[in-house]
Design an enzyme around this catalytic site. Sequence first.
Site, short mmCIF file in Angstrom:
data_model
loop_
_atom_site.label_atom_id
_atom_site.label_comp_id
_atom_site.label_asym_id
_atom_site.label_seq_id
_atom_site.Cartn_x
_atom_site.Cartn_y
_atom_site.Cartn_z
N LYS A 143 -4.33 -8.10 -10.41
CA LYS A 143 -5.37 -8.37 -9.41
C LYS A 143 -6.47 -7.32 -9.50
O LYS A 143 -6.17 -6.12 -9.54
CB LYS A 143 -4.75 -8.36 -8.01
CG LYS A 143 -5.77 -8.55 -6.89
CD LYS A 143 -5.20 -8.20 -5.52
CE LYS A 143 -6.20 -7.38 -4.74
NZ LYS A 143 -6.66 -7.67 -3.48
N LYS A 164 -10.11 -2.25 -6.03
CA LYS A 164 -10.68 -0.90 -6.05
C LYS A 164 -9.60 0.13 -6.34
O LYS A 164 -9.80 1.09 -7.05
CB LYS A 164 -11.26 -0.55 -4.67
CG LYS A 164 -12.56 -1.16 -4.37
CD LYS A 164 -12.86 -0.98 -2.88
CE LYS A 164 -13.12 -2.28 -2.24
NZ LYS A 164 -12.69 -2.61 -0.95
N LYS A 178 0.83 -1.21 0.00
CA LYS A 178 0.00 0.00 0.00
C LYS A 178 0.86 1.26 0.00
O LYS A 178 0.55 2.21 -0.71
CB LYS A 178 -0.97 -0.01 1.19
CG LYS A 178 -2.10 -1.00 1.00
CD LYS A 178 -3.03 -1.03 2.19
CE LYS A 178 -4.19 -1.99 1.94
NZ LYS A 178 -5.02 -2.20 3.14
P1 ADP Z 1 -9.62 -4.25 -2.77
O1 ADP Z 1 -8.29 -4.84 -3.17
O2 ADP Z 1 -10.52 -4.05 -3.94
O3 ADP Z 1 -9.46 -3.00 -1.93
P2 ADP Z 1 -10.25 -5.51 -0.30
O4 ADP Z 1 -8.81 -5.45 0.10
O5 ADP Z 1 -11.23 -4.61 0.38
O6 ADP Z 1 -10.34 -5.32 -1.87
O7 ADP Z 1 -10.73 -7.02 -0.14
C1 ADP Z 1 -11.91 -7.47 0.48
C2 ADP Z 1 -11.95 -8.98 0.37
O8 ADP Z 1 -12.06 -9.38 -0.99
C3 ADP Z 1 -10.70 -9.68 0.90
O9 ADP Z 1 -11.07 -10.91 1.55
C4 ADP Z 1 -9.90 -9.95 -0.33
O10 ADP Z 1 -9.05 -11.06 -0.18
C5 ADP Z 1 -10.98 -10.22 -1.36
N1 ADP Z 1 -10.50 -9.79 -2.69
C6 ADP Z 1 -10.28 -8.52 -3.10
N2 ADP Z 1 -9.85 -8.49 -4.39
C7 ADP Z 1 -9.79 -9.79 -4.79
C8 ADP Z 1 -9.43 -10.42 -6.02
N3 ADP Z 1 -9.06 -9.72 -7.08
N4 ADP Z 1 -9.50 -11.77 -6.08
C9 ADP Z 1 -9.90 -12.51 -5.01
N5 ADP Z 1 -10.25 -11.96 -3.83
C10 ADP Z 1 -10.21 -10.63 -3.70
#
Ligand code: ADP
Length: 321
Positions: free
Chosen positions: A189, A192, A110
């Site tokens: 990946k 957001k 991050k």
């Molecule tokens: P982002 O990366 O969009 O900010 P978060 O970190 O809020 O997403 O993730 C929330 C949940 O969704 C977590 O359990 C995370 O492992 C899962 N997650 C987020 N992006 C993915 C992805 N591309 N593939 C699989 N799981 C994901």
Amino acid sequence: MRILSGIQPSGVLHIGNYFGMMRPAIALQAEGEAFYFIADYHALTSLHDPNALRENSRRIALDFLACGLDPERAALFCQSDVPQVTELAWILSTVTPMGLLERCHSYKDKTARGMSASAGLFTYPVLMAADILIYDSDVVPVGKDQKQHIEVTRDIALKVNETFGPIFKLPEPRIQSSSETVPGLDGQKMSKSYGNTIDIFGEEKETRKRIMSIVTDSTPLEAPKDPNGSAIFPLYSLFATEAESAEMRAAFEKGGTGYGEFKKQLFGKLWDYFAPMRKRRAEIVAHPDFVEDVLKRGAERANSVADEIMRRVRSATGISK
Ligand code: ADP
Ligand code: TRP
């Protein structure tokens, strides 16, 4: 068995969140006592807009319910409705070795992406450990990127148990293999923070546009194509049956079909997949108090468990008369 997971209200839910965390969490709600929460304290590490935080939190609750979270089985609540968790995070931080936090990928990733290196962002895994330990959780369904945080939680629980006696259970991560990592429009990946998402409840036109913008190479229409050379096929496989996936794979390898056609097929599958959830969402929206009521009941259940565990923690650590 107690199941727990959380999701940050730092934006709008996308299909990576759905396959990585929401779908497994919803599937597990029938197998035990489930606690799912909206991690608003966590979101403060990246979002300092009070209206957006409130709006996202409400929307995530709505979307989770629309996707199949059953409030009669699972408690759904806001993290900040159980403020004792911040007290526990403090207590945990006093036994957490700095080195444990310094090794966490998420902080490094991050800050490398430009997020400001606040103390809160650094100690985030301690708050996450408190989230998990305060409910005596057995199983934590999360995407693969969160696995290290569960390992940190186990290390912190062991350290507390060593220091103060047996207070905490050791939780297990539950990672769905089918959800490994859902790729975004650019093949990285889906996240957001990368602007490469397909939202679960996006507008039809926008969703189609996003799918049509999936990055592909310049292989000509007639030529054979690598099914894993772009996000199209991996995304299609999430929604299609095995036979349908095999058919698309063969069409990629045979040549003669353009990327645009494959993207249309992906859009069709994705749109149909979420149709029942869109319907349920519209029904919930028609009952404005429903979401508030679910969150209130969820918070009551969560508080009663958290209070009991905090009594145990306060007594073992000496923070009580
Ligand atoms: P982002 O990366 O969009 O900010 P978060 O970190 O809020 O997403 O993730 C929330 C949940 O969704 C977590 O359990 C995370 O492992 C899962 N997650 C987020 N992006 C993915 C992805 N591309 N593939 C699989 N799981 C994901
Ligand atoms: N860190 C998780 C994420 O970014 C969200 C989260 C906070 C969480 N506390 C948790 C997940 C406890 C599982 C259990 O996705």
